[in-house]
Design an enzyme around this catalytic site. Structure first.
Site, short mmCIF file in Angstrom:
data_model
loop_
_atom_site.label_atom_id
_atom_site.label_comp_id
_atom_site.label_asym_id
_atom_site.label_seq_id
_atom_site.Cartn_x
_atom_site.Cartn_y
_atom_site.Cartn_z
N ASP A 139 -28.39 -15.16 14.00
CA ASP A 139 -27.24 -14.99 12.54
C ASP A 139 -26.07 -13.91 13.07
OD1 ASP A 139 -25.62 -15.16 9.66
OD2 ASP A 139 -27.22 -13.49 9.07
N SER A 167 -23.82 -7.56 3.94
CA SER A 167 -23.98 -8.26 5.38
C SER A 167 -22.88 -8.17 6.47
CB SER A 167 -23.83 -10.11 4.94
OG SER A 167 -24.71 -10.22 4.80
N HIS A 185 -23.81 -16.28 8.68
CA HIS A 185 -24.10 -16.68 7.69
C HIS A 185 -22.70 -16.30 6.62
CE1 HIS A 185 -25.96 -12.92 6.03
NE2 HIS A 185 -25.83 -13.26 5.14
#
Length: 248
Positions: free
Chosen positions: A107, A199, A64
């Site tokens: 992801d 992230s 992402h």
């Protein structure tokens, strides 16, 4: 209505994050101890995510986090933004990214480096299989120190328990899928976990990378686990699409 689960990107709207501390509950760490950690930078040079050098001409980040050849990476500095920067040739996101049950399954992206790798990073070893190692690991990153704060300059980190798949499923429900995710959480109530800007950063155990920061509850709540993609579940895909990666 805000979803109970949100990406742990730097660029998530501030309204989704209530005040937290450090990586959440961590403190400054020396990148020499986590030398696979990198800052994944937009085309304008802003930190957007973490990334992990895994050997050869390759790094990993969360799917992402997006990215392109206009992005760069920075390795070797505890204080981000001081360079030198590593150029990117291509970003390959998993073909089943966000396909199937759970919150953003699969992801993960492979980042191909253009030219020489700068900063002398040490390759993290990708986990050999999808087993949950249990015990505890280290999470690191330049994620926000609170929901309304600027991103920290100094690398933050904390040691945190890696919980069982059953426990994470109990707390996150069907948002969690053990086939592609693994969770960290301190059930004793210590305020530790991941937050926006972490992230793509690593969950490491003695140099082996078991996870990349993916998502957590809205507000970076440490009363719920932080979810990471399960790197070992993608070992075959990583190895088939790269050369010289440590752990292939």
């Amino acid at each position: 209505m805000v979803s109970v689960a949100v990406y742990l990107l730097a660029l998530v709207p501030l309204a989704l994050c209530s005040p937290t501390s450090h990586i959440v509950g961590g403190g400054p760490v020396d990148i020499a101890e986590y030398n696979y950690q990198g800052s994944y930078r937009t085309g304008t040079g802003s930190h957007s995510c973490g990334c992990v050098f895994v050997g050869g001409q390759f790094a990993l980040t969360a799917g992402h986090c997006g990215g392109s050849s206009a992005y760069t990476m920075e390795f070797g500095n505890s204080n981000r933004g001081t360079g030198p920067y590593t150029n990117i040739a291509a970003v390959l996101r998993h073909p089943d990214y966000n396909v199937g049950p759970g919150f953003t399954p699969n992801d993960i992206s492979i980042v191909t480096i253009s030219g020489a790798v700068q900063g002398n990073p040490t390759a993290g070893v990708i986990a050999p299989n999808a087993d949950n190692p249990g015990g505890s690991g280290w999470i690191t990153g330049w994620g926000r120190t609170c929901g309304s704060c600027a991103l920290p300059i100094a690398l933050q980190g904390t040691q945190i328990p890696i919980i069982s798949d059953a426990q994470c499923s109990e707390l996150h429900g069907t948002s969690f899928q053990a086939s592609s995710m693994i969770c960290v959480w301190d059930a004793d109530g210590q305020d530790i976990g991941a937050c926006n800007g972490d992230s793509g950063g690593p969950l490491g155990v003695d140099g082996t990378i078991y996870g990349l920061t993916s998502w957590g509850r809205s507000g970076c709540l440490t009363t719920f686990p932080s979810a990471y993609n399960r790197v070992g579940a993608f070992n075959s895909w990583i190895c088939a699409n790269s050369e010289g990666v440590s752990g292939c």
